[in-house]
Write an enzyme that holds these catalytic residues in place. Structure first.
Site, short mmCIF file in Angstrom:
data_model
loop_
_atom_site.label_atom_id
_atom_site.label_comp_id
_atom_site.label_asym_id
_atom_site.label_seq_id
_atom_site.Cartn_x
_atom_site.Cartn_y
_atom_site.Cartn_z
N GLY A 36 0.83 -1.21 0.00
CA GLY A 36 0.00 0.00 0.00
C GLY A 36 0.86 1.25 0.00
N GLY B 168 -0.53 4.43 0.00
CA GLY B 168 -1.33 5.59 0.40
C GLY B 168 -0.71 6.24 1.63
N ALA C 199 -1.09 5.78 4.90
CA ALA C 199 -0.58 4.90 5.95
C ALA C 199 0.70 4.21 5.50
CB ALA C 199 -1.64 3.87 6.33
N ALA D 85 -8.97 12.81 -0.38
CA ALA D 85 -9.52 13.38 0.86
C ALA D 85 -9.55 14.90 0.73
CB ALA D 85 -8.69 12.95 2.05
N GLU D 86 -10.66 15.45 1.15
CA GLU D 86 -10.85 16.88 0.91
C GLU D 86 -10.76 17.68 2.21
OE1 GLU D 86 -14.60 17.24 -1.22
OE2 GLU D 86 -14.14 15.46 -2.40
N PHE E 26 -15.71 20.25 12.31
CA PHE E 26 -16.04 19.02 11.59
C PHE E 26 -17.10 18.28 12.38
CE2 PHE E 26 -14.38 16.39 8.04
CZ PHE E 26 -13.99 17.42 7.22
N PHE F 62 0.41 -6.04 -7.88
CA PHE F 62 -0.82 -6.40 -7.17
C PHE F 62 -0.52 -7.60 -6.26
CE2 PHE F 62 -4.83 -8.44 -6.50
CZ PHE F 62 -5.82 -7.50 -6.69
N GLN G 160 -19.61 3.14 7.30
CA GLN G 160 -20.06 4.53 7.41
C GLN G 160 -20.67 5.06 6.11
OE1 GLN G 160 -17.20 8.09 7.92
NE2 GLN G 160 -18.40 8.01 9.80
N HIS H 206 -21.68 8.52 4.34
CA HIS H 206 -21.46 9.97 4.43
C HIS H 206 -22.73 10.62 3.90
CE1 HIS H 206 -19.83 13.93 3.73
NE2 HIS H 206 -18.65 13.57 4.24
N LEU I 293 -17.78 12.56 -3.44
CA LEU I 293 -17.99 13.19 -2.14
C LEU I 293 -18.08 14.71 -2.25
CD1 LEU I 293 -17.84 12.80 1.03
CD2 LEU I 293 -15.47 13.51 0.78
N GLU J 190 -17.61 17.36 4.00
CA GLU J 190 -18.23 17.90 5.20
C GLU J 190 -17.81 19.36 5.44
OE1 GLU J 190 -18.54 14.77 7.99
OE2 GLU J 190 -17.88 16.04 9.62
N ARG K 11 -21.93 11.72 11.18
CA ARG K 11 -22.36 11.21 9.88
C ARG K 11 -23.45 10.15 9.98
NH1 ARG K 11 -16.33 10.97 7.21
NH2 ARG K 11 -16.19 13.22 7.01
N HIS L 245 -18.89 5.48 2.63
CA HIS L 245 -17.70 6.32 2.63
C HIS L 245 -16.49 5.66 3.28
CE1 HIS L 245 -15.49 10.04 2.52
NE2 HIS L 245 -15.43 10.15 3.83
N TYR L 246 -16.72 4.91 4.34
CA TYR L 246 -15.57 4.46 5.14
C TYR L 246 -15.94 3.18 5.87
CZ TYR L 246 -11.78 4.77 8.57
OH TYR L 246 -10.68 4.52 9.33
N ARG M 217 -16.83 6.57 12.72
CA ARG M 217 -15.65 7.44 12.70
C ARG M 217 -16.06 8.90 12.61
NH1 ARG M 217 -12.43 10.04 8.54
NH2 ARG M 217 -13.83 9.24 6.93
N LEU N 133 -7.39 10.72 8.41
CA LEU N 133 -6.10 11.14 7.85
C LEU N 133 -5.05 11.16 8.95
CD1 LEU N 133 -7.16 13.97 5.35
CD2 LEU N 133 -6.29 11.70 4.79
C1 LIG Z 1 -13.46 10.98 -1.22
C2 LIG Z 1 -12.92 10.79 0.18
C3 LIG Z 1 -12.64 11.87 0.98
C4 LIG Z 1 -12.14 11.70 2.27
N1 LIG Z 1 -11.88 12.79 3.03
C5 LIG Z 1 -11.34 12.63 4.26
C6 LIG Z 1 -11.00 13.78 5.06
O1 LIG Z 1 -11.15 14.92 4.66
N2 LIG Z 1 -10.46 13.54 6.28
C7 LIG Z 1 -10.23 12.28 6.77
O2 LIG Z 1 -9.73 12.15 7.89
N3 LIG Z 1 -10.53 11.20 6.01
C8 LIG Z 1 -11.07 11.34 4.78
N4 LIG Z 1 -11.37 10.23 4.04
C9 LIG Z 1 -10.95 8.91 4.50
C10 LIG Z 1 -9.45 8.73 4.26
O3 LIG Z 1 -9.06 9.48 3.14
C11 LIG Z 1 -9.07 7.27 4.03
O4 LIG Z 1 -9.57 6.49 5.09
C12 LIG Z 1 -7.57 7.13 3.97
O5 LIG Z 1 -7.00 8.02 3.03
C13 LIG Z 1 -7.12 5.70 3.65
O6 LIG Z 1 -5.71 5.71 3.55
P1 LIG Z 1 -4.89 4.35 3.51
O7 LIG Z 1 -3.45 4.72 3.47
O8 LIG Z 1 -5.35 3.46 4.60
O9 LIG Z 1 -5.33 3.67 2.14
P2 LIG Z 1 -5.42 4.25 0.64
O10 LIG Z 1 -5.05 5.66 0.53
O11 LIG Z 1 -6.73 3.80 0.13
O12 LIG Z 1 -4.25 3.44 -0.08
C14 LIG Z 1 -4.34 2.04 -0.28
C15 LIG Z 1 -3.08 1.59 -0.98
O13 LIG Z 1 -3.06 0.17 -1.04
C16 LIG Z 1 -2.68 -0.25 -2.31
N5 LIG Z 1 -3.27 -1.58 -2.55
C17 LIG Z 1 -4.55 -1.97 -2.33
N6 LIG Z 1 -4.69 -3.26 -2.68
C18 LIG Z 1 -3.48 -3.69 -3.11
C19 LIG Z 1 -2.99 -4.92 -3.61
N7 LIG Z 1 -3.78 -6.01 -3.78
N8 LIG Z 1 -1.68 -5.00 -3.96
C20 LIG Z 1 -0.88 -3.93 -3.86
N9 LIG Z 1 -1.30 -2.73 -3.39
C21 LIG Z 1 -2.58 -2.63 -3.03
C22 LIG Z 1 -3.20 0.83 -3.26
O14 LIG Z 1 -2.45 0.84 -4.45
C23 LIG Z 1 -2.95 2.08 -2.42
O15 LIG Z 1 -1.65 2.55 -2.61
C24 LIG Z 1 -11.89 10.39 2.75
C25 LIG Z 1 -12.16 9.30 1.95
C26 LIG Z 1 -12.69 9.49 0.69
C27 LIG Z 1 -13.03 8.27 -0.13
#
Ligand SMILES: Cc1cc2nc3c(=O)[nH]c(=O)nc-3n(C[C@H](O)[C@H](O)[C@H](O)COP(=O)(O)OP(=O)(O)OC[C@H]3O[C@@H](n4cnc5c(N)ncnc54)[C@H](O)[C@@H]3O)c2cc1C
Length: 586
Positions: free
Chosen positions: A15, A17, A19, A52-53, A120, A160, A234, A236, A246, A249, A289, A357-358, A392, A398
């Protein structure tokens, strides 16, 4: 498919993202000699975090306090949060957000130059840091560019992960498909951290990107890790009706109203708290929410929502905020409305409806991200620590990526330093995985009824999850959903592909994602069926009250076998200083 000899890492993160990148940086900072791998099915900057906005929560102003942030989080989660985890989270949040500032995150400012914070939902004080309405974009960019300066971090973009390599009771790496070539790679690692995000794509209308299919959650589940609190999904309250995009909020934090078909601010009729003076109403539109989504559903049942081609909706009214304010604080909202709905929020109301949403539930981990399998960790939305409990609060996620990404990174680094040598069986395990993929997806015939396709199974799943396990559920709806998902799992037992190409075979990855979603959906349904109470996002019309005597506990879904119902066990909730109370807003 060709196998490569194993690439070897101290810590491998699945991953890219928020985290995942925060965890990678934490490992590199713990000990620069450690080799770190980051596997991501999309280029890291395309991870869902980018979308995330609204913002990221952390106490920074003198009129706020650590205890109030803890309390808001626990009460928002309807007392299902582990309070030791929430305490660690809230205490470490401001340090992590400041570190982001030092790494270059362009937080929006107050006129005096200090960091700006906004209200928020469910947060009683302003404590949400933001970068206009593109917070996730800027945070992910900051983490990505920071990760680039650490030599030991090597990336596997567009790889993957298909399975975890577990032998001798230890997780020792993954098998990953290189999407550009179709080759399977064996990547060995002393510690593995799953940061693969949530699984909102089990539902039809969702704000989630197509990639949010819970792959890592399913990998851990198959490796014997229980999934915690899966029934809590969750909604939204404000997504665009067709696309599910989205509308943050932050629109309501800046003073937006929700209006029913009679142009009436219907939330004043619901028990969310007392209306407060304008312009920033802290209850009403800024209630949590779960309650706002439930209020929408009740308005719909009373016939007071607006009918549209993609279901019912209500109006989000920003017109009174004025063009200048919208351009300055909510530029992306205006852009999204103009592009996807052809309306301008400066002069027109935005159609909105609740959308998934979550996912509060996920891989059961301790406060340092460790699972019950040695060497396997998880962080971010894929995991359940749990700081989010039954619901949540917006802007906690975030920050959770930063606090628990860093914690998991440090713990995985320590584990890697003491880990035993790799077992000799990894190559054999990787061969088994290659065979499994070929048998499930590449051989034709078996298990495929005529007219079956990934798309048709997925569509049935989406409808069934919304109808059976949506904002309101009851025994009948969950039971119907359970039976349908069991049938779908049977249909998806073998999913022979039509595309035999090795280059970016997205049919193959879609098939694997679908099977992951089916397994997770069955855990959502079974956990929901057995929780005969209403708490947070889990609202049972046949059991409308919260029942602390019997259900102040986490559910743990254990996998039995593919296509069979999971076994549900329970674990106590950690209560430190805040005994359960009624959730009150206002
Ligand atoms: C539109 C939207 C707006 C949001 N706004 C907010 C906000 O303002 N404030 C807030 O606190 N939260 C917000 N959230 C929630 C928050 O953004 C997410 O919970 C958070 O970003 C998730 O981060 P993550 O690092 O856990 O996963 P992600 O950012 O989803 O990253 C997942 C990663 O895993 C990788 N991956 C997945 N499956 C595989 C696989 N099989 N093999 C290899 N790689 C894989 C993907 O490539 C990616 O890199 C929002 C969510 C959405 C959908």
């Amino acid at each position: 498919m060709t196998r490569y000899g194993p690439d070897e890492y101290d810590v491998l993160i699945v991953g890219g993202g928020g985290a995942g990148l925060r965890a990678a940086i934490a490992v590199a900072e713990t000990d620069p000699r450690l080799k770190v791998g980051v596997v991501s099915k999309v280029y890291p900057m395309r991870s869902h975090t980018v979308s995330a906005e609204g913002g990221s929560a952390g106490v920074i102003k003198s009129n706020d306090s650590i205890d109030e942030h803890i309390y808001d989080t626990i009460s928002g989660g309807d007392w299902l949060c582990d309070q030791d985890a929430v305490e660690a989270f809230v205490n470490e949040a401001p340090k992590e957000l400041l570190r982001m500032e030092h790494w270059g995150c362009p937080w929006s400012r107050e006129p005096d130059g200090s960091v700006a914070v906004r209200s928020f939902g469910g947060m009683k004080n302003k404590r949400t840091w933001y970068a206009a309405d593109k917070t996730g974009f800027h945070m992910l960019h900051t983490l990505f560019q920071t990760s680039l300066k650490y030599e030991p971090i090597r990336r596997y973009d567009e790889f993957f992960a298909t399975t975890l390599l577990v032998d001798d009771g230890r997780c020792q790496g993954v098998v990953a498909l290189e999407m550009a070539t179709g080759r399977l790679h064996t990547i060995a690692a002393r510690s593995v951290i799953l940061c693969t995000g949530g699984f909102g794509k089990a539902f039809r209308f969702t704000t989630n990107a197509n990639i949010k299919t819970g792959d890592g959650v399913a990998l851990a589940y198959r490796a014997g890790v229980p999934l915690k609190d899966m029934e809590f999904v969750q909604y939204h309250p404000t997504g665009l009706p067709f696309t599910g995009i989205l509308i943050t909020e932050a629109t309501r934090a800046e003073g937006g109203f929700l209006l029913n078909k009679e142009d009436y601010r219907y939330l004043q009729d619901y028990n969310l708290g007392k209306p407060a003076p304008q312009p920033v109403n802290r209850t009403m539109e800024l209630g949590p929410r779960d309650r706002l989504s439930q209020a929408f559903e009740q308005e719909r049942q009373k016939g007071r929502t607006i009918k549209g081609p993609y279901g019912d909706y209500v109006h989000l009214d920003l017109r009174h905020l004025g063009e200048q304010h919208i351009n300055e604080r909510l530029p992306m909202v205006r852009e999204l409305c103009l592009k996807y709905e052809k309306i301008d929020p400066v002069t027109q109301c935005i159609p909105v409806r609740p959308v998934v949403h979550y996912t509060m539930g996920g891989i059961d981990v301790d406060i340092n991200g460790a699972t019950c399998v040695e060497g396997l960790y998880a962080a971010g939305e894929a995991s359940c620590v749990s700081i989010n409990g039954a619901n949540r609060l917006g802007s906690n996620s975030l920050t959770e990526l930063l606090v628990f990404g860093a914690r998991a990174g440090r713990a995985a680094a320590e584990h890697a330093k003491q880990a035993k040598p790799f077992s000799a069986k990894l190559a054999a395990l990787a061969r088994d995985e290659e065979q499994r993929i070929e048998e499930t997806f590449c051989k034709s015939g078996e298990g495929k009824t005529s007219g079956d396709s990934i798309a048709s199974i997925r569509e049935t799943l989406h409808h069934q999850m919304e109808a059976g396990a949506g904002i309101y559920r009851d025994e009948k709806s969950l039971q119907t959903a359970k039976e349908t998902v069991l049938e779908l799992q049977e249909r998806a037992k073998a999913l022979p592909l039509q595309d035999s190409s090795y280059t970016f075979n997205t049919e193959l990855t879609a098939a694997m994602e679908l099977r992951n979603l089916l397994e997770l959906s069955s855990a959502i349904i079974e956990s929901g069926l057995l929780r005969t109470e209403s708490r947070g996002a889990h609202q049972r019309t046949d059991f409308p009250q919260r029942d602390d005597e019997n259900y102040l506990k986490h559910s743990l879904a254990h996998r039995t076998e593919y296509g069979a119902t999971p076994r549900i066990e329970y674990a106590p909730v950690t209560i430190t200083k805040w005994p359960p109370k009624e959730r009150v807003y206002g």
